[in-house]
Design a protein around this motif. Sequence first.
Motif, PDB file in Angstrom:
ATOM      1  N   LEU A 283       0.950  -1.343  -0.113  1.00 17.21           N
ATOM      2  CA  LEU A 283       0.087   0.029   0.051  1.00 17.21           C
ATOM      3  C   LEU A 283       0.993   1.201  -0.016  1.00 17.21           C
ATOM      4  O   LEU A 283       0.524   2.093  -0.691  1.00 17.21           O
ATOM      5  CB  LEU A 283      -0.841   0.032   1.227  1.00 17.21           C
ATOM      6  N   GLU A 284       1.895   1.140   0.772  1.00 15.51           N
ATOM      7  CA  GLU A 284       3.041   2.489   0.809  1.00 15.51           C
ATOM      8  C   GLU A 284       3.550   2.741  -0.567  1.00 15.51           C
ATOM      9  O   GLU A 284       3.918   3.799  -0.590  1.00 15.51           O
ATOM     10  CB  GLU A 284       3.838   2.260   1.971  1.00 15.51           C
ATOM     11  N   LEU A 285       3.799   1.693  -1.435  1.00 13.15           N
ATOM     12  CA  LEU A 285       4.291   2.009  -2.597  1.00 13.15           C
ATOM     13  C   LEU A 285       3.296   2.538  -3.597  1.00 13.15           C
ATOM     14  O   LEU A 285       3.474   3.126  -4.667  1.00 13.15           O
ATOM     15  CB  LEU A 285       4.784   0.584  -3.253  1.00 13.15           C
ATOM     16  N   VAL A 286       1.927   2.044  -3.462  1.00 11.01           N
ATOM     17  CA  VAL A 286       0.704   2.470  -4.176  1.00 11.01           C
ATOM     18  C   VAL A 286       0.455   3.906  -3.876  1.00 11.01           C
ATOM     19  O   VAL A 286       0.050   4.652  -5.133  1.00 11.01           O
ATOM     20  CB  VAL A 286      -0.357   1.320  -4.087  1.00 11.01           C
ATOM     21  N   THR A 287       0.238   4.176  -2.734  1.00 12.71           N
ATOM     22  CA  THR A 287      -0.067   5.579  -2.387  1.00 12.71           C
ATOM     23  C   THR A 287       0.449   6.188  -1.267  1.00 12.71           C
ATOM     24  O   THR A 287       1.080   5.139  -0.391  1.00 12.71           O
ATOM     25  CB  THR A 287      -1.591   5.544  -2.003  1.00 12.71           C
ATOM     26  N   ASP A 288       0.748   7.477  -1.018  1.00 21.35           N
ATOM     27  CA  ASP A 288       1.478   8.101  -0.080  1.00 21.35           C
ATOM     28  C   ASP A 288       0.477   8.776   0.950  1.00 21.35           C
ATOM     29  O   ASP A 288       0.603   9.284   2.038  1.00 21.35           O
ATOM     30  CB  ASP A 288       2.297   9.034  -0.502  1.00 21.35           C
TER      31      ASP A 288
ATOM     32  N   PRO B 112      -2.608   8.634   4.038  1.00 23.91           N
ATOM     33  CA  PRO B 112      -2.712   8.069   5.473  1.00 23.91           C
ATOM     34  C   PRO B 112      -3.549   6.856   5.032  1.00 23.91           C
ATOM     35  O   PRO B 112      -4.428   6.621   4.181  1.00 23.91           O
ATOM     36  CB  PRO B 112      -3.393   8.928   6.251  1.00 23.91           C
ATOM     37  N   TYR B 113      -3.425   5.806   5.778  1.00 24.94           N
ATOM     38  CA  TYR B 113      -4.187   4.618   5.780  1.00 24.94           C
ATOM     39  C   TYR B 113      -4.416   4.043   7.355  1.00 24.94           C
ATOM     40  O   TYR B 113      -3.641   4.240   8.090  1.00 24.94           O
ATOM     41  CB  TYR B 113      -3.765   3.766   4.837  1.00 24.94           C
ATOM     42  N   GLN B 114      -5.386   3.093   7.465  1.00 27.93           N
ATOM     43  CA  GLN B 114      -5.600   2.290   8.583  1.00 27.93           C
ATOM     44  C   GLN B 114      -5.368   0.767   8.330  1.00 27.93           C
ATOM     45  O   GLN B 114      -5.799   0.261   7.443  1.00 27.93           O
ATOM     46  CB  GLN B 114      -6.921   2.488   8.894  1.00 27.93           C
ATOM     47  N   ARG B 115      -4.503   0.149   9.251  1.00 26.50           N
ATOM     48  CA  ARG B 115      -4.407  -1.340   9.343  1.00 26.50           C
ATOM     49  C   ARG B 115      -5.486  -1.959  10.189  1.00 26.50           C
ATOM     50  O   ARG B 115      -5.552  -1.532  11.403  1.00 26.50           O
ATOM     51  CB  ARG B 115      -2.962  -1.449   9.885  1.00 26.50           C
ATOM     52  N   LEU B 116      -6.071  -2.929   9.906  1.00 28.01           N
ATOM     53  CA  LEU B 116      -7.079  -3.628  10.252  1.00 28.01           C
ATOM     54  C   LEU B 116      -7.080  -5.255  10.249  1.00 28.01           C
ATOM     55  O   LEU B 116      -6.534  -5.686   9.178  1.00 28.01           O
ATOM     56  CB  LEU B 116      -8.641  -3.620   9.537  1.00 28.01           C
ATOM     57  N   LYS B 117      -6.951  -5.760  11.415  1.00 27.68           N
ATOM     58  CA  LYS B 117      -6.671  -7.214  11.731  1.00 27.68           C
ATOM     59  C   LYS B 117      -7.711  -8.083  10.864  1.00 27.68           C
ATOM     60  O   LYS B 117      -7.560  -9.200  10.478  1.00 27.68           O
ATOM     61  CB  LYS B 117      -6.809  -7.582  13.261  1.00 27.68           C
ATOM     62  N   GLY B 118      -8.893  -7.505  10.863  1.00 29.35           N
ATOM     63  CA  GLY B 118      -9.992  -8.283   9.970  1.00 29.35           C
ATOM     64  C   GLY B 118      -9.548  -8.520   8.497  1.00 29.35           C
ATOM     65  O   GLY B 118     -10.365  -9.259   7.930  1.00 29.35           O
ATOM     66  N   LEU B 119      -8.490  -7.863   8.121  1.00 31.53           N
ATOM     67  CA  LEU B 119      -8.060  -8.135   6.465  1.00 31.53           C
ATOM     68  C   LEU B 119      -7.014  -9.038   6.433  1.00 31.53           C
ATOM     69  O   LEU B 119      -6.418  -9.234   5.416  1.00 31.53           O
ATOM     70  CB  LEU B 119      -7.659  -6.674   6.008  1.00 31.53           C
TER      71      LEU B 119
END
Length: 195
Positions: free
Chosen positions: A66-71, A73-80
């Motif tokens: 994800l960090e290579l795809v976009t810069d 902010p993002y959220q990390r979820l255990k459900g994923l």
Amino acid sequence: MTKILYLMRHGQTLFNILHKNQGICDSPLTQQGIADAKRVHEYLQQNNIIFDHAYTSTQERASDTLELVTDQPYQRLKGLKEWNFGLLEGESQRLNPPFDSKLGSVGNGYVQYGGDSADAVQKRMVKTLTNIMIQKGHQRVLVVGHGASIYLFLKNWIPLDELLNHIELRNCAILKFSFDDETKKFTYLETINVN
């Protein structure tokens, strides 16, 4: 109003090359995985695809992608997170339980090794992605996840024959869905492969 989910598989990893199970265990992105993720970044820029929110599993291979795809902010979820393969984590895929063509998966095959059932992973993915998409302001969302758990999510919305014979889930593939807020249903639109 229809919302759009871009559900992406992480880039190629060392264990992908070695044909080893990587569910809850992790391995690093390869140079190919990094290059493919950068190509996705270019594709999104060239097509002016902008996300209002981004999410990833808590596993490093997904967040690195994800960090290579976009810069943004993002959220990390255990459900994923990926399917837990139990004692078969890090082992050769040749040791996996047999695929049941009627079920479209190995069903409870990993449970005997301390892993998850296919149904449990599917329910977790459907719940997590639905909870993401029902939020206000989530019109165009990017989610980076994992091959097996994404496959089980797809299995909930796409007829098995179509899934097995017409959808290829390569590393860095993006599956585009529409989401209806009223019915809480996902509709598969297309697969975007840039590698």
